[in-house]
Design an enzyme around this catalytic site. Structure first.
Site, short mmCIF file in Angstrom:
data_model
loop_
_atom_site.label_atom_id
_atom_site.label_comp_id
_atom_site.label_asym_id
_atom_site.label_seq_id
_atom_site.Cartn_x
_atom_site.Cartn_y
_atom_site.Cartn_z
N GLY A 78 0.79 -1.22 0.00
CA GLY A 78 0.00 0.00 0.00
C GLY A 78 0.82 1.27 0.00
O GLY A 78 0.49 2.24 -0.69
N THR A 79 1.91 1.30 0.76
CA THR A 79 2.71 2.51 0.84
C THR A 79 3.33 2.86 -0.51
O THR A 79 3.27 4.01 -0.96
CB THR A 79 3.80 2.37 1.92
N SER A 116 -3.74 -3.37 -0.97
CA SER A 116 -2.64 -4.04 -0.28
C SER A 116 -3.01 -5.48 -0.01
O SER A 116 -4.09 -5.78 0.51
CB SER A 116 -2.33 -3.33 1.04
N SER A 117 -2.10 -6.38 -0.34
CA SER A 117 -2.39 -7.81 -0.25
C SER A 117 -2.59 -8.31 1.17
O SER A 117 -3.49 -9.09 1.45
CB SER A 117 -1.25 -8.59 -0.93
N HIS A 118 -1.75 -7.84 2.10
CA HIS A 118 -1.81 -8.43 3.45
C HIS A 118 -3.02 -7.99 4.26
O HIS A 118 -3.27 -8.51 5.34
CB HIS A 118 -0.51 -8.15 4.21
N ASN A 126 -8.94 3.90 8.00
CA ASN A 126 -8.35 2.76 8.70
C ASN A 126 -8.50 2.85 10.21
O ASN A 126 -8.39 1.83 10.90
CB ASN A 126 -6.86 2.63 8.34
N CYS A 147 -0.15 1.54 12.38
CA CYS A 147 1.04 2.13 11.75
C CYS A 147 1.74 3.12 12.67
O CYS A 147 2.93 3.36 12.54
CB CYS A 147 0.67 2.81 10.44
N THR A 194 13.19 -6.64 -11.10
CA THR A 194 12.65 -7.96 -11.43
C THR A 194 11.32 -8.19 -10.71
O THR A 194 11.24 -8.11 -9.49
CB THR A 194 13.65 -9.07 -11.04
N GLN A 251 -8.43 -0.44 2.94
CA GLN A 251 -9.34 -0.93 3.97
C GLN A 251 -10.73 -1.27 3.44
O GLN A 251 -11.55 -1.81 4.19
CB GLN A 251 -9.47 0.11 5.09
#
Length: 377
Positions: free
Chosen positions: A69-70, A198-200, A149, A322, A236, A178
């Site tokens: 996300g960042t 964001s994946s996590h 968030n 955060c 990569t 979120q």
């Protein structure tokens, strides 16, 4: 352990972990290599990109896999402002954004752009009339998160975008970190130009995410090198992470309604329970995302409550993971003008589809006992 801190991060879905292992074992070639093994790996990468593009209603070449996300938010803020600076150098950002937006916007301000902040009301929702007064002919970028968030407040993105479309040439970025997997998120639904995921936060892997652009929208790169990700993110491409991000996106999308309903039932049950304590103020507004409930105990620091619950094996957080270790007053709560007696005691409960009704029942018993001990005024 009862884990109610899913807005900070989520447990990896078993299918995502299985995919990660399988891709690392079978498709570990560099996707930019010209040999057949590299070609096969690249085909897998492009399949993942296409799947995400279909869900978000855009084209495959507008999906850029990032480290999370960042990075995606920074790419959006710097990349969009730079690409369209011929339209102007005026930028609007809401007061309640994630630090990866706020700090990037402050840096823009140092680089010759004029950044103005969109205020919010006492519910933590942006004031659209304020946007109408702030928007100018030279406004180049507007960035407003979909779901806050810290409070779970849903922002009026459709109303905002409709006004901006009719009254300016500004591009619109939405941080959907979120909201994706909890609310409908795609370019048709929101009518914006850029979306961060964001994946996590959706049971994927940490260190991965994406920035998606609407068709025909472009962005300037932040990283330079070999020209991977269509020249927008050199380096990569970590194919296993990209494929797992696509897997997490698909799972969240496919089970959106059932998961959202389940989480809403839990939070709907907790809110009246929390309100039954005279010392508690519920911070989350009525129009909130289904997975977040924020509240505060009068004259009790949030850290006190977190530690007391942790001793009972219940994991929660202050308003934002955060910044929770920095022990400072939340910029979101300041923008909402939360009273001094509540502002340092905010606790966020955040849920996922993995949470259960039994955990809610256990939490209520534990929390009642904790409140009897700390005796909030």
């Amino acid at each position: 352990m009862i884990y109610f801190d899913n807005s900070a991060t989520t447990k990896v879905h078993p299918e995502v972990m299985t995919t990660f292992v399988a891709v690392n074992e079978k498709f570990w070639a560099n996707p930019a290599s010209i040999h057949e093994f590299g070609h096969q790996t690249n085909e897998l990468l492009q399949t993942a990109r296409k799947q995400v593009a279909e869900i978000l209603h855009t084209s495959s070449d507008k999906i850029y896999f990032t480290s999370g996300g960042t990075e995606s938010n920074n790419l959006a803020i710097f990349g969009l402002a730079s690409k369209y600076k011929n339209r102007g150098r005026h930028v609007l950002v809401s007061e309640i954004e994630h630090p990866s937006i706020l700090e990037a916007a402050k840096q823009l301000n140092k680089n010759g752009f004029e950044v103005e902040w969109i205020p919010v009301n006492s519910d933590g929702v942006i004031i659209v009339d304020a946007v109408k007064s702030l928007l100018r002919d030279d406004t180049v970028l507007v960035s407003v998160m979909h779901v806050n968030n810290e409070t779970g407040a849903i922002q009026p993105i459709q109303e905002l975008s409709a006004y901006i479309r009719n009254n300016s040439r500004a591009v619109i970025h939405v941080d959907a970190v979120q909201s994706f997997g909890k609310l409908p998120v795609n370019f048709g639904e929101l009518d914006v130009d850029a979306i961060t995921i964001s994946s996590h936060k959706i049971h994927g892997l940490k260190g991965s995410g994406l920035l998606a652009l609407k068709k025909f929208i472009e962005v300037e790169p932040l990283l330079f090198g070999g020209g991977q990700e269509f020249g927008i993110r050199s380096g990569t491409t970590p194919v296993p992470l990209a494929v797992c991000t696509a897997k997490a996106v698909r799972l969240a999308h496919d089970h959106l309604q059932e998961n959202a309903n389940k989480m809403k039932e839990m939070t709907d049950e907790l809110i009246p329970y929390l309100k039954s304590f005279h010392a508690i103020k519920v911070i989350s507004p009525s129009n909130r995302a289904p997975h977040i409930v924020s509240f505060s105990v009068r004259k009790i620091k949030g850290e006190v409550l977190i530690n007391a619950l942790q001793q009972k094996n219940v994991i929660v957080s202050t308003s934002s993971a955060c910044s929770s270790r920095q022990i400072k007053t939340s910029h979101v709560l300041k923008a909402m003008h939360i009273q001094d007696e509540y502002i340092k005691g905010v606790i966020r409960l955040s849920f996922s589809s993995l949470n259960t009704q039994d955990e809610i029942n256990q939490f209520k018993k534990i929390f009642t006992n904790v409140m009897n001990v700390i005796k909030g005024d």
